[in-house]
Structures are given as C-alpha cells and as structure tokens.
Design a protein around this motif. Structure first.
Motif, PDB file in Angstrom:
ATOM      1  N   PHE A   1      39.567 -25.883   6.472  1.00 53.03           N
ATOM      2  CA  PHE A   1      38.545 -26.926   6.524  1.00 53.03           C
ATOM      3  C   PHE A   1      38.005 -27.128   7.945  1.00 53.03           C
ATOM      4  N   VAL A   2      38.886 -27.029   8.943  1.00 50.49           N
ATOM      5  CA  VAL A   2      38.408 -27.106  10.323  1.00 50.49           C
ATOM      6  C   VAL A   2      37.542 -25.885  10.635  1.00 50.49           C
ATOM      7  N   GLY A   3      37.987 -24.732  10.152  1.00 46.07           N
ATOM      8  CA  GLY A   3      37.246 -23.500  10.397  1.00 46.07           C
ATOM      9  C   GLY A   3      35.859 -23.499   9.779  1.00 46.07           C
TER      10      GLY A   3
ATOM     11  N   VAL B   1      42.263 -35.353  19.073  1.00 44.37           N
ATOM     12  CA  VAL B   1      43.603 -35.927  18.978  1.00 44.37           C
ATOM     13  C   VAL B   1      44.091 -36.006  17.530  1.00 44.37           C
ATOM     14  N   ASN B   2      43.185 -35.704  16.579  1.00 49.85           N
ATOM     15  CA  ASN B   2      43.604 -35.703  15.179  1.00 49.85           C
ATOM     16  C   ASN B   2      42.719 -34.765  14.362  1.00 49.85           C
ATOM     17  N   PHE B   3      43.076 -34.593  13.119  1.00 53.02           N
ATOM     18  CA  PHE B   3      42.410 -33.655  12.216  1.00 53.02           C
ATOM     19  C   PHE B   3      40.940 -33.992  12.042  1.00 53.02           C
ATOM     20  N   TRP B   4      40.611 -35.258  11.878  1.00 54.64           N
ATOM     21  CA  TRP B   4      39.235 -35.657  11.591  1.00 54.64           C
ATOM     22  C   TRP B   4      38.340 -35.538  12.809  1.00 54.64           C
TER      23      TRP B   4
ATOM     24  N   PRO C   1      43.015 -18.357  16.971  1.00 54.49           N
ATOM     25  CA  PRO C   1      44.376 -18.019  17.415  1.00 54.49           C
ATOM     26  C   PRO C   1      45.293 -19.223  17.592  1.00 54.49           C
ATOM     27  N   PHE C   2      44.719 -20.406  17.925  1.00 53.32           N
ATOM     28  CA  PHE C   2      45.576 -21.575  18.116  1.00 53.32           C
ATOM     29  C   PHE C   2      45.424 -22.610  17.000  1.00 53.32           C
ATOM     30  N   LEU C   3      44.555 -22.353  16.026  1.00 58.85           N
ATOM     31  CA  LEU C   3      44.333 -23.323  14.966  1.00 58.85           C
ATOM     32  C   LEU C   3      45.603 -23.565  14.153  1.00 58.85           C
ATOM     33  N   TYR C   4      46.376 -22.504  13.937  1.00 64.79           N
ATOM     34  CA  TYR C   4      47.644 -22.619  13.211  1.00 64.79           C
ATOM     35  C   TYR C   4      48.554 -23.639  13.895  1.00 64.79           C
TER      36      TYR C   4
ATOM     37  N   ALA D   1      38.658 -33.264  15.051  1.00 59.21           N
ATOM     38  CA  ALA D   1      38.409 -31.820  15.139  1.00 59.21           C
ATOM     39  C   ALA D   1      37.299 -31.400  14.183  1.00 59.21           C
ATOM     40  N   ILE D   2      37.330 -31.913  12.948  1.00 63.24           N
ATOM     41  CA  ILE D   2      36.310 -31.558  11.950  1.00 63.24           C
ATOM     42  C   ILE D   2      34.934 -32.084  12.377  1.00 63.24           C
ATOM     43  N   ILE D   3      34.871 -33.324  12.842  1.00 59.46           N
ATOM     44  CA  ILE D   3      33.576 -33.926  13.200  1.00 59.46           C
ATOM     45  C   ILE D   3      32.941 -33.221  14.394  1.00 59.46           C
ATOM     46  N   THR D   4      33.721 -32.926  15.427  1.00 56.90           N
ATOM     47  CA  THR D   4      33.144 -32.260  16.605  1.00 56.90           C
ATOM     48  C   THR D   4      32.696 -30.847  16.265  1.00 56.90           C
ATOM     49  N   ARG D   5      33.433 -30.151  15.418  1.00 56.61           N
ATOM     50  CA  ARG D   5      33.011 -28.806  15.004  1.00 56.61           C
ATOM     51  C   ARG D   5      31.748 -28.878  14.143  1.00 56.61           C
ATOM     52  N   PHE D   6      31.654 -29.886  13.298  1.00 60.47           N
ATOM     53  CA  PHE D   6      30.462 -30.055  12.459  1.00 60.47           C
ATOM     54  C   PHE D   6      29.228 -30.317  13.332  1.00 60.47           C
ATOM     55  N   CYS D   7      29.367 -31.177  14.327  1.00 66.62           N
ATOM     56  CA  CYS D   7      28.238 -31.464  15.230  1.00 66.62           C
ATOM     57  C   CYS D   7      27.863 -30.232  16.042  1.00 66.62           C
ATOM     58  N   LEU D   8      28.850 -29.472  16.460  1.00 68.45           N
ATOM     59  CA  LEU D   8      28.577 -28.237  17.199  1.00 68.45           C
ATOM     60  C   LEU D   8      27.741 -27.282  16.354  1.00 68.45           C
ATOM     61  N   GLY D   9      28.091 -27.151  15.086  1.00 64.28           N
ATOM     62  CA  GLY D   9      27.328 -26.289  14.197  1.00 64.28           C
ATOM     63  C   GLY D   9      25.936 -26.815  13.912  1.00 64.28           C
TER      64      GLY D   9
END
Length: 483
Positions: free
Chosen positions: A81-83, A128-131, A57-60, A133-141
């Motif tokens: 890509f973040v998703g 604080v930036n796009f990358w 809902p807030f990714l946009y 967000a991607i790295i923390t989501r990748f580690c979470l997965g």
C-alpha cells in the motif's frame, strides 16, 4: 528534411516571440552531437525516477518499525500500500499535467515536478507512522507529472536524427533511476546501524533511519530544479494553420503537418482527431501499461525477495546487499542504452525491440527460483548477471513503446497523449506494488504447497503478465501510424 519541406509549405515564417519557433530555428542551425540537451533531459528524468522505488530496499524494515504488521508474513501486505500510493496519486493527475503542458508549456510542469521531489520526498523520509508515509508518497505522485511532458520536450528539442536517442535517454534515465534509487535506499538507509562510526543513534539520522536516502535524492532534485530554470520552452504559442492559410489558400486549415522521423516524409493529420480514437496511440499505451505493471511489480518483489529470510525462499540479504546488486544493474543498463540501444532500434525497429526484449525477459525470469537455491560466490554472480540482463531487457521494451507513442501524434497533442499514457501507466503501476505485496505475503505462507510452492508462484505470475505483454505486440492488436 521534413522540417525544411514543412517550412516551405508554411511560407518560411517564424514568429519572433514564439519560444517553439526559436527552438525550431535553433534545431535547424545546430550541428554536431546535442550533448548538453541530452544531459539535461537525462538529469530531469533521473530526478523524477529516483524517489519512485528508492524505498523498496528499506520498506520491509520501515513497515516493521511502524509496528503495524502483527506478523512478519504480513509486512509485504502493508508494504504494497505504501508502494502503490505514489502511482495512485500520479494516476489521478497525469492527464491534468499533460493538458497544462499543452496549454501553458512543458517547462512549468517540469519545474513543478522536480520541486515536488524536493518537498515531499524529504517529508517521506521523516515519516513517523504508516499513514504519514502513505500521504507524503501520494502527494509526491500527484505533483510529479513531468514524465509525459519531458517525452514531448525530448521529441521537440532534438533534430530528427537524434529523436530516437532522446527518447532512449528518457527511458534509460527512467530505468536507471528505478535501479539507482533502490541502490541509494539500500546503502543509505539505517546509517546509524550500517555506519556507526559516522552516524550516532542520537542524531537525526538515528531517530529517522530512512531520512538520509530521501535527503540525498531531494538535494539532487534541488540541483536539477535550478538547472531546469534555464531550459527553453518548446511549445508554439500560435497556430500553424494561421500561417498556412495566409501564405497558401489551397492549404487545408483543418490539417496540420507531421513527419515520420525514420522516412523523413511529410504527412497530414486531421486537427480535430480524437486521441482516444487514435488506435496506434491507444494500442501502444495498453501494451506500455502491461509492461509497466510487470516492471513495477518486479521492482518491489525483487527487493522483498532478496530481504526475506531463507526459510521463506528469499536470499536473506541486507538492504546494503540489495543496493550493491542494483548499483551494478544500473551501471550495466547505462552502458547498454548509451552504446547499443540506438543501433538495435535503427536495425530492428521499436516494435521488434520490444517484442524480443519481452521474450528474453520471460526466459530469464523463469530462472529466479533456481538462483535462490545457490549460495556464496555462485549466488552473487548469478544474481548480478540476471539483474543486469532483466533491467536492460525491461528498459529496452519500454523505450520502444515510448517511440511508438510519440510518433503516433503531432506536437500540439503530445502533452495530452503522454498524459493519457502516464495516467494509464500509473494506474497499472499503482496496482503493481499492492498486488505484488499481497501475492508475496501469500506465497510465503504456502511453502509446502504441491503446485509452485513459495516464491515460485510469485515469479510464475510475473511471467504470465510478461507473456501477455509480448503477445499484445503482434498484429492486429498493436498498430503503427501509417504514412
């Protein structure tokens, strides 16, 4: 009962220091409804499901704040890509966690999974930036590999008559997590703007507008981690074959006992059988992947569609508006799964439930472009009804496939089998958000196309994927274990 017959064949022996044997004894002595065990499984699965789609809902708006998209129409591209980064991480590690669960136990993997939500979901909220967000989501997965082991745990900690309900609880909590997570994201994101009387722009929640929903989920995950410390281990630390050979020389040690939860008949399966050659398992995993691809793509597209402006065929909803719709959907799903799913599964069987749910969802999804033309009260009522029905049907289809997968293998293979299912499903779910974001961004640029203009193309493609999944539930593709 199948367990009594199996115990008779195995010489009625239990190993005092085996946690799996203790759980088996507990199951035999237990009477009444297993409410506490059901609640524990439900909370663990909910914990791991909440962060998966809470960002949609807030990714946009988050991508917009990162200032990485040059045009508004490109936001969906980067959002994809973040998703997908979460599912990509889980794709690479699910088999590993399944093997760990089969070797060291279900409980350690469950604890690591819930603890990972506490750490990495919190860090994602501070991105604080796009990358970042991607790295923390990748580690979470990557560390969140407990869905496969928790399905094995659910099969092993409940008596036969409650195993369908146990797996229904897994899929219900999973489905509700994928709905309530976005609802929390919608209600709690940007609190300084939504609730200026409670949160200041100068506070940490003003500087990190997407931290509050992540923090709330992480606190819940911490509570679940503490609760999980008390759950029993269900994995046997000895080989059943040793007992069998010591008590009955005629018992074939190359085989182990298994049972059909529906017919309560004991059968034998070859101990050395390869999971990859188990077609009932593999076929159900493939169908599961198709439905999972569709569900993940739908989850992202629904929020992007609802958030996008009316001029692009969207609904112009705020994140809070989307949260309201998803909260209602979550409540409807909970009521259905706890009251009606078990009855439907016993009456029709898991395959037929999956087939019917997919077919009805196909019809329902075709009406979404028409819903976008409504406004006011008519739009609110139609959208909420459609969202509830779509999520009920999607979760029911997934639940049926969960049951088929876990009935296709014996206990000492369930962790690895569910790990394979998780890897394959995660790969497809990683494709889902990325593809959905790209297709959604492309659809917004073709508002005047002659064939399926705007978001009509998005929902058409979703229906193509769904139709493929329904077709694959028929023979000869989808096979079931023969007893």
């Amino acid at each position: 009962m199948a367990e009594e017959y199996a115990e008779c064949l195995l010489g009625n022996k239990f190993h005092e220091n085996c946690p799996g044997c203790k759980v088996d004894q507990m199951k035999r002595l237990r009477r009444g409804f297993p409410f506490s065990e059901l609640l524990t499984v439900w909370l663990i699965v909910l914990c791991t499901a909440l962060p998966i789609s809470s960002l949609f809902p807030f990714l946009y708006f988050m991508i917009g704040d990162f200032n990485i998209a040059k045009k508004e129409e490109d936001i969906g591209f980067y959002a994809g890509f973040v998703g997908c980064s979460f599912m990509l991480g889980r794709t690479l590690t699910s088999v590993f966690w399944g093997i760990v669960a089969d070797r060291y136990g279900r409980k350690p993997v469950i604890l690591i999974g819930t603890a990972s939500v506490v750490i990495f979901n919190t860090l994602f909220g501070l991105s604080v930036n796009f990358w970042m967000a991607i790295i923390t989501r990748f580690c979470l997965g990557s560390f969140n590999g407990l869905l496969g082991p928790i399905k094995a745990y659910a099969m092993e900690t409940f008596r036969d008559e409650y195993q369908g309900l146990a797996l229904s609880a897994v899929s219900t909590a999973w489905g509700i997590g994928l709905i309530i997570g976005p609802a929390m994201g919608g209600f709690l994101a940007q609190p300084a703007k939504q609730y200026p009387s409670l949160f200041s722009e100068d506070s940490v929640f003003g500087k990190f507008p997407y931290f509050l929903p992540c923090l709330a989920i992480s606190c819940f995950a911490l509570l679940v981690t503490i609760i999980s410390l008390r759950i029993p281990e269900t994995l046997h630390n000895h080989k059943i074959d040793d007992d069998a050979s010591s008590t009955d020389e005629s018992f074939d040690t190359s085989k182990v006992l298994s049972h059909d939860p529906e017919s309560h008949t004991v059968t034998e399966r070859n101990e050395k059988s390869s999971l990859l050659k188990n077609w009932p398992l593999i076929s159900s995993i493939i169908v599961y992947c198709i439905f999972s691809l569709h569900d993940m793509a739908y989850t992202e597209i629904f929020s992007l569609w609802a958030n996008s402006p009316r001029k692009y065929g969207g609904l112009g909803y705020s994140s809070a508006d989307v949260g309201s719709v998803l909260a209602i959907s979550g409540f409807g799903l909970l009521v259905f799964q706890l009251s009606l799913y078990s009855y439907a599964e016993r009456l029709l069987g898991p395959t037929m439930v999956t087939r019917i749910s997919g077919s009805l969802a196909f019809i329902l999804l075709s009406t979404y472009p028409l819903i976008a033309k409504l406004s006011g009260l008519a739009l609110t009522v139609a959208l909420n009804c459609a969202s509830v029905a779509k999520n009920v049907l999607g979760t029911s289809a997934i639940t049926g496939l969960f049951i088929l997968q876990n009935r296709a293998v014996r206990q000492d293979q369930r962790g690895a089998a569910n790990g394979i299912a998780m890897t394959a499903m995660s790969l497809f779910k990683a494709i889902g958000p990325a593809a959905a974001g790209i297709i959604f961004s492309w659809s917004e640029k073709r508002q005047d196309a002659a064939f399926l203009p705007g978001t009509q193309m998005v929902f058409f493609i979703l229906n193509v994927v769904l139709a493929l999944g329904v077709v694959m539930t028929f023979k000869p593709f989808l096979a079931q274990t023969q007893h």
